[in-house]
Design a protein around this motif. Structure first.
Motif, short mmCIF file in Angstrom:
data_model
loop_
_atom_site.label_atom_id
_atom_site.label_comp_id
_atom_site.label_asym_id
_atom_site.label_seq_id
_atom_site.Cartn_x
_atom_site.Cartn_y
_atom_site.Cartn_z
N LYS A 10 0.83 -1.22 0.00
CA LYS A 10 0.00 0.00 0.00
C LYS A 10 0.86 1.26 0.00
O LYS A 10 0.49 2.26 -0.63
CB LYS A 10 -0.99 -0.04 1.17
N GLN A 13 1.70 1.66 -3.49
CA GLN A 13 0.51 2.16 -4.23
C GLN A 13 0.40 3.68 -4.08
O GLN A 13 0.12 4.39 -5.03
CB GLN A 13 -0.77 1.53 -3.66
N PHE A 22 -2.86 12.09 -12.31
CA PHE A 22 -4.13 11.39 -12.48
C PHE A 22 -5.28 12.36 -12.74
O PHE A 22 -6.27 12.00 -13.37
CB PHE A 22 -4.44 10.47 -11.28
N THR A 29 -12.80 9.77 -16.20
CA THR A 29 -13.58 9.03 -15.21
C THR A 29 -14.77 9.87 -14.73
O THR A 29 -15.66 9.36 -14.04
CB THR A 29 -12.73 8.57 -13.99
N THR A 53 -11.33 7.77 -3.64
CA THR A 53 -11.94 8.93 -4.32
C THR A 53 -11.01 9.59 -5.32
O THR A 53 -11.46 10.27 -6.24
CB THR A 53 -12.44 9.95 -3.26
N VAL A 57 -13.95 12.81 -8.16
CA VAL A 57 -15.03 13.00 -9.14
C VAL A 57 -16.37 12.41 -8.67
O VAL A 57 -17.43 13.03 -8.89
CB VAL A 57 -14.65 12.47 -10.56
N ASP A 73 -9.15 8.34 0.47
CA ASP A 73 -8.14 7.81 -0.46
C ASP A 73 -6.82 7.61 0.26
O ASP A 73 -6.52 8.27 1.25
CB ASP A 73 -7.95 8.77 -1.65
N LEU A 74 -6.06 6.68 -0.31
CA LEU A 74 -4.73 6.34 0.22
C LEU A 74 -3.72 7.45 -0.09
O LEU A 74 -2.72 7.58 0.62
CB LEU A 74 -4.30 5.04 -0.50
N GLY A 99 -6.84 7.53 3.99
CA GLY A 99 -7.10 6.25 4.66
C GLY A 99 -7.08 5.10 3.67
O GLY A 99 -6.85 5.28 2.47
N ALA A 101 -8.88 1.46 2.22
CA ALA A 101 -10.12 0.70 2.04
C ALA A 101 -10.16 -0.52 2.96
O ALA A 101 -11.23 -1.01 3.30
CB ALA A 101 -10.23 0.25 0.58
N GLN A 117 -15.25 3.93 -7.25
CA GLN A 117 -15.07 3.93 -8.71
C GLN A 117 -13.60 3.65 -9.02
O GLN A 117 -12.73 4.50 -8.80
CB GLN A 117 -15.48 5.29 -9.28
N PHE A 118 -13.32 2.43 -9.48
CA PHE A 118 -11.96 2.02 -9.82
C PHE A 118 -11.02 2.28 -8.63
O PHE A 118 -9.86 2.67 -8.83
CB PHE A 118 -11.44 2.74 -11.08
N GLY A 119 -11.52 2.12 -7.40
CA GLY A 119 -10.74 2.43 -6.21
C GLY A 119 -10.47 1.21 -5.35
O GLY A 119 -9.33 0.74 -5.28
N PHE A 122 -8.14 -1.84 -6.03
CA PHE A 122 -6.68 -1.86 -5.89
C PHE A 122 -6.23 -2.28 -4.49
O PHE A 122 -5.03 -2.38 -4.24
CB PHE A 122 -6.10 -0.48 -6.26
N ALA A 123 -7.17 -2.51 -3.58
CA ALA A 123 -6.77 -3.02 -2.26
C ALA A 123 -6.27 -4.45 -2.45
O ALA A 123 -6.86 -5.23 -3.19
CB ALA A 123 -7.97 -2.98 -1.32
C1 SAM Z 1 -7.88 4.69 -10.80
S1 SAM Z 1 -7.83 5.76 -9.40
C2 SAM Z 1 -9.58 6.15 -9.27
C3 SAM Z 1 -9.84 7.49 -8.67
C4 SAM Z 1 -11.29 7.98 -8.75
N1 SAM Z 1 -12.20 7.14 -8.01
C5 SAM Z 1 -11.74 8.12 -10.17
O1 SAM Z 1 -12.57 7.32 -10.61
O2 SAM Z 1 -11.26 9.05 -10.84
C6 SAM Z 1 -7.53 4.63 -8.06
C7 SAM Z 1 -7.52 5.29 -6.70
O3 SAM Z 1 -7.56 4.29 -5.68
C8 SAM Z 1 -6.74 4.72 -4.61
N2 SAM Z 1 -6.38 3.53 -3.82
C9 SAM Z 1 -5.57 2.51 -4.16
N3 SAM Z 1 -5.50 1.62 -3.16
C10 SAM Z 1 -6.29 2.08 -2.15
C11 SAM Z 1 -6.63 1.62 -0.84
N4 SAM Z 1 -6.11 0.47 -0.35
N5 SAM Z 1 -7.46 2.37 -0.10
C12 SAM Z 1 -7.96 3.53 -0.55
N6 SAM Z 1 -7.66 4.03 -1.78
C13 SAM Z 1 -6.85 3.32 -2.57
C14 SAM Z 1 -5.58 5.40 -5.31
O4 SAM Z 1 -4.86 6.25 -4.44
C15 SAM Z 1 -6.29 6.14 -6.43
O5 SAM Z 1 -6.70 7.41 -6.03
#
Ligand code: SAM
Length: 268
Positions: A10, A13, A22, A29, A53, A57, A73-74, A99, A101, A117-119, A122-123
């Protein structure tokens, strides 16, 4: 230094998503956020959590329709962009949290809607992330998220990244969250009313190479892959060739069109 391999993952990440910019990718997105927020049935007054987040968005979209919003968000660098973006829309009351996820800093049963959303994909431990998202959701509340199907463009690109730069052991592939059967199994009996639909992300591009260079400049995982392969120019070239080939399949009329998966379910 923390020796837990998942914490190390993490931390990496967090660095990865700081690379590139980004915010420029989040232009694309943004329409998905509109789709996800509508699909989740967010209304004015709902208490909403947006996990992963990024530049905010989804959180900002939910706040614009009157929800009471928390974004988590991380990556602090992206949260700073989210805060600035919300201020631009005169929305200064979104609660932004740095924080994870897998360890949400909120009490049980406190949100009406939990979104990602695509967040959360990645955990590294999907079962931990989904348990956390369901824990903070009220019974009868809605969990909804957007993920990348493995057979579509981004899923195939992530597979190509994993082919050339081995992922750390024990970390689940993010694209498993784009598999309908896997999603069904992971949510299991904790939810009812499971529903899925797909949408199309459309991104203008003049050629596969134009689009790949955009990704390599803006999106952390792509920036990171180029860095990792830099010492081996032949391998980097091979990765780029494979990327361009895949991209070419999705580029028509100067637009890259590819599908995402939306999932919605009610906590029992
Ligand atoms: C592809 S981006 C998506 C951002 C946003 N939701 C969007 O759709 O534009 C992935 C996001 O997930 C966050 N992320 C990755 N691993 C995470 C975790 N374990 N907990 C919280 N956020 C995480 C990243 O920091 C990044 O901001």
């Amino acid at each position: 230094m923390n020796t837990d391999p998942f914490e190390q993952f993490k931390a990496r990440q967090r660095e990865t998503w700081t690379l590139g910019n980004f915010g420029d990718m989040a232009v694309f997105t943004t329409p998905v956020a509109g789709h996800l927020v509508r699909y989740a049935g967010v209304t004015g007054g709902s208490a909403v959590l947006d996990v992963g987040t990024g530049t905010g968005v989804v959180a900002i979209t939910a706040r614009r329709i009157g929800a009471k919003v928390t974004g988590l968000d991380l990556t602090p660098a992206l949260l700073a962009q989210a805060r600035a973006s919300a201020a631009l829309a005169d929305l200064n009351d979104i609660a932004w949290h740095e924080g994870d996820a897998e360890a949400l800093p909120f009490p049980d049963d406190c949100f009406d809607v939990v979104l990602s959303q695509f967040g959360h994909m990645f955990a590294p431990r999907p079962e931990v992330a989904v348990a956390e998202m369901l824990r903070v959701l009220k019974p009868g509340g809605t969990l909804a998220f957007a993920t990348w199907p493995g057979e579509q463009l981004i899923g195939r690109q992530f597979s190509l990244i994993a082919k050339y730069v081995l992922p750390p052991p024990g970390v689940a592939s993010p694209i498993q969250w784009g598999d309908v059967g896997v999603v069904r199994q992971r949510l299991g009996g904790s939810v009812k009313g499971l529903h899925m639909e797909r949408g199309i992300m459309a991104i203008p591009a003049l050629s596969p190479k134009h689009f790949r260079l955009f990704q390599e400049a803006k999106a952390g995982p792509f920036v990171r892959t180029v860095q990792a392969l830099q010492q081996d120019p032949a391998r980097l070239a091979a990765w780029r060739n494979e990327m361009d080939e895949v991209l070419g399949e999705y580029l028509h009329d100067n637009v890259v069109r590819h599908e995402y998966l939306l999932t919605r379910a009610i906590k029992v």
